[in-house]
Design a protein around this motif. Sequence first.
Motif, short mmCIF file in Angstrom:
data_model
loop_
_atom_site.label_atom_id
_atom_site.label_comp_id
_atom_site.label_asym_id
_atom_site.label_seq_id
_atom_site.Cartn_x
_atom_site.Cartn_y
_atom_site.Cartn_z
N ALA B 230 0.92 -1.28 -0.08
CA ALA B 230 -0.02 0.03 0.06
C ALA B 230 0.93 1.32 -0.21
O ALA B 230 0.63 2.31 -0.90
CB ALA B 230 -1.05 0.13 1.15
N LEU B 231 2.07 1.29 0.85
CA LEU B 231 2.80 2.28 0.82
C LEU B 231 3.45 2.73 -0.46
O LEU B 231 3.63 3.81 -1.09
CB LEU B 231 3.81 2.32 1.84
CG LEU B 231 3.61 2.28 3.36
CD1 LEU B 231 4.72 2.15 4.30
CD2 LEU B 231 2.90 3.57 3.58
N ARG B 232 3.98 1.56 -1.11
CA ARG B 232 4.66 1.47 -2.40
C ARG B 232 3.88 2.19 -3.36
O ARG B 232 4.06 3.06 -4.31
CB ARG B 232 5.44 0.25 -2.80
CG ARG B 232 6.49 0.07 -2.19
CD ARG B 232 7.54 -0.83 -2.76
NE ARG B 232 8.25 -1.51 -1.75
CZ ARG B 232 7.92 -2.60 -1.44
NH1 ARG B 232 6.95 -3.43 -1.54
NH2 ARG B 232 8.71 -3.05 -0.14
N GLU B 233 2.43 1.35 -3.49
CA GLU B 233 1.28 1.98 -4.50
C GLU B 233 1.14 3.51 -4.21
O GLU B 233 1.23 4.28 -5.19
CB GLU B 233 0.20 1.17 -4.67
CG GLU B 233 0.33 -0.24 -5.17
CD GLU B 233 -0.87 -1.10 -4.65
OE1 GLU B 233 -1.78 -0.71 -4.35
OE2 GLU B 233 -0.47 -2.51 -4.66
N GLY B 234 0.90 3.90 -2.98
CA GLY B 234 0.49 5.09 -2.58
C GLY B 234 1.48 6.05 -3.14
O GLY B 234 1.44 7.17 -3.60
N PHE B 235 3.09 5.53 -2.93
CA PHE B 235 3.99 6.58 -3.11
C PHE B 235 4.04 6.66 -4.87
O PHE B 235 4.37 7.70 -5.20
CB PHE B 235 5.38 5.74 -2.58
CG PHE B 235 6.55 6.57 -3.07
CD1 PHE B 235 6.93 7.62 -2.23
CD2 PHE B 235 7.58 6.32 -4.04
CE1 PHE B 235 8.14 8.15 -2.35
CE2 PHE B 235 8.52 6.82 -4.54
CZ PHE B 235 8.93 7.97 -3.42
N GLN B 236 3.70 5.71 -5.62
CA GLN B 236 3.88 5.70 -7.06
C GLN B 236 2.76 6.66 -7.63
O GLN B 236 3.11 7.26 -8.45
CB GLN B 236 3.91 4.32 -7.73
CG GLN B 236 5.12 3.41 -7.34
CD GLN B 236 6.46 4.12 -7.76
OE1 GLN B 236 6.31 5.09 -8.41
NE2 GLN B 236 7.31 3.55 -7.04
N ARG B 237 1.85 6.71 -6.70
CA ARG B 237 0.50 7.57 -7.25
C ARG B 237 0.76 9.10 -7.01
O ARG B 237 0.10 9.97 -7.80
CB ARG B 237 -0.78 6.98 -6.56
CG ARG B 237 -1.50 5.94 -7.21
CD ARG B 237 -2.83 5.55 -7.04
NE ARG B 237 -3.24 6.17 -5.66
CZ ARG B 237 -3.21 5.16 -4.65
NH1 ARG B 237 -3.00 3.84 -4.94
NH2 ARG B 237 -3.75 5.48 -3.54
N ILE B 238 1.57 9.37 -6.04
CA ILE B 238 1.75 10.89 -5.89
C ILE B 238 2.65 11.36 -6.78
O ILE B 238 3.69 10.92 -7.13
CB ILE B 238 2.44 10.85 -4.37
CG1 ILE B 238 1.26 10.46 -3.21
CG2 ILE B 238 2.93 12.34 -4.23
CD1 ILE B 238 2.02 10.42 -2.09
N LEU B 239 2.06 12.59 -7.19
CA LEU B 239 2.88 13.47 -8.23
C LEU B 239 3.90 14.46 -7.58
O LEU B 239 3.51 14.87 -6.22
CB LEU B 239 1.88 14.14 -9.16
CG LEU B 239 1.13 13.31 -9.86
CD1 LEU B 239 -0.10 14.16 -10.76
CD2 LEU B 239 1.68 12.35 -10.69
#
Lengths: 240, 240
Positions: B230-239
Amino acid sequence: MTYCVGLLLNEGIVCLSDTRTNAGLDNISTYRKMFTFEEPGERVIVIMTAGSLSVSQTTLALLREAIDAPDATPETSIMLAPTMLQVAGIVGDALAGVREEIDHKLSASQGASASMIVAGQRKGGAMRLFLIYPEGNFIEATEDTPFLQIGEHKYGKPILDRIVRPDSSLADAQKAVLLSMDSTLRSNLSVGMPLDLCVIERDRCVITERRRIEAGDPQFRAMSEAWSNALREGFQRILL
Amino acid sequence: MTYCVGLLLNEGIVCLSDTRTNAGLDNISTYRKMFTFEEPGERVIVIMTAGSLSVSQTTLALLREAIDAPDATPETSIMLAPTMLQVAGIVGDALAGVREEIDHKLSASQGASASMIVAGQRKGGAMRLFLIYPEGNFIEATEDTPFLQIGEHKYGKPILDRIVRPDSSLADAQKAVLLSMDSTLRSNLSVGMPLDLCVIERDRCVITERRRIEAGDPQFRAMSEAWSNALREGFQRILL
């Protein structure tokens, strides 16, 4: 207190520092903790400091004096030293000397000390990232541990542990240090905006990006909110 | 070192502690740091400890002796004290006394100290959560700050700061303390599995759930991995 972090990646180096200094919680001021030394294309060095302002300011002043001295030599000037290792050695010696002197003056009360991160590259050499301890000895970032932190490092470590790899892109690395700082800002009053961010691309021997992020910076705030939302959503999706 | 956390929520109390004790990094053992005292339906008290094992073991032994003493009074026994505030006072006094005695013995070398979290409820009283300092004074969790931590508290604080509110459900609260512990385990070697988790539902005056989570526990591992993702996905989604 302070939070500074440096990343050593295949593509370059990313450094981030806060600016809050306090002598007690009721005496807070803003001081730059990131200092850069550049001979573009030839040599770039970034120094970040944590700890006693008196120790770090005096150490930086000595390093600058040694650079400007007419009799500067590769043994005394970080702008002439032939390797980054020797740069770290010069910084370590200066820091240890200042600390000892100030410690001596303060011996009646508690001592003062500081630690530093030194990052940079000189033409033909490797990019390197060092953490200098108050005693003047130092450690270096490696493939296995591509980041170093000084000051209030614990709040922002979990995200770096999970995200940062030597092959992380410089964009991801900037995001990671900013989110690491954001966690620290939220959880510890003694770390504060504005922030100083700088990026050194591999082999260019120049600071390729330099940004001061002020309190209320809309981009930083948007990123911080997006991260909070991502954490909350991720949290809700996890089953116990 | 240690990491212990207690949450005081509308629905109840959630406590979590690790079990790693070390005298130097080469001398690691497992000791329970969570201790429960129950008179079901009448009174439930949880004590968690961080710091010197000699101080906390002796303090717990004194508290138990005082409970079992034939002349136990509401002033000396945490099982007779009329309020949780007085329970915290008894624990604080015992802790301060032991620390002083051991400090005295150790005066030549460095001192020893411990801090504790005390949580519980007695019939007719409110649920309360206290943090007892080595000096014996204490603070209490409130609506604004519904959690208290002892030991290596910084790594796991950002997630609690963002997630835990007094109206969080007990299920969410358990998830939050386990993820807070997971961040600490990943970032600091001196905190280790197994973990002790306990839940006290409001007004039941009994430990409603008690779990020891061993290293390799499949449920904990799945949660930890889901959180990392979840952290990695959330991180990737942040611009940026």
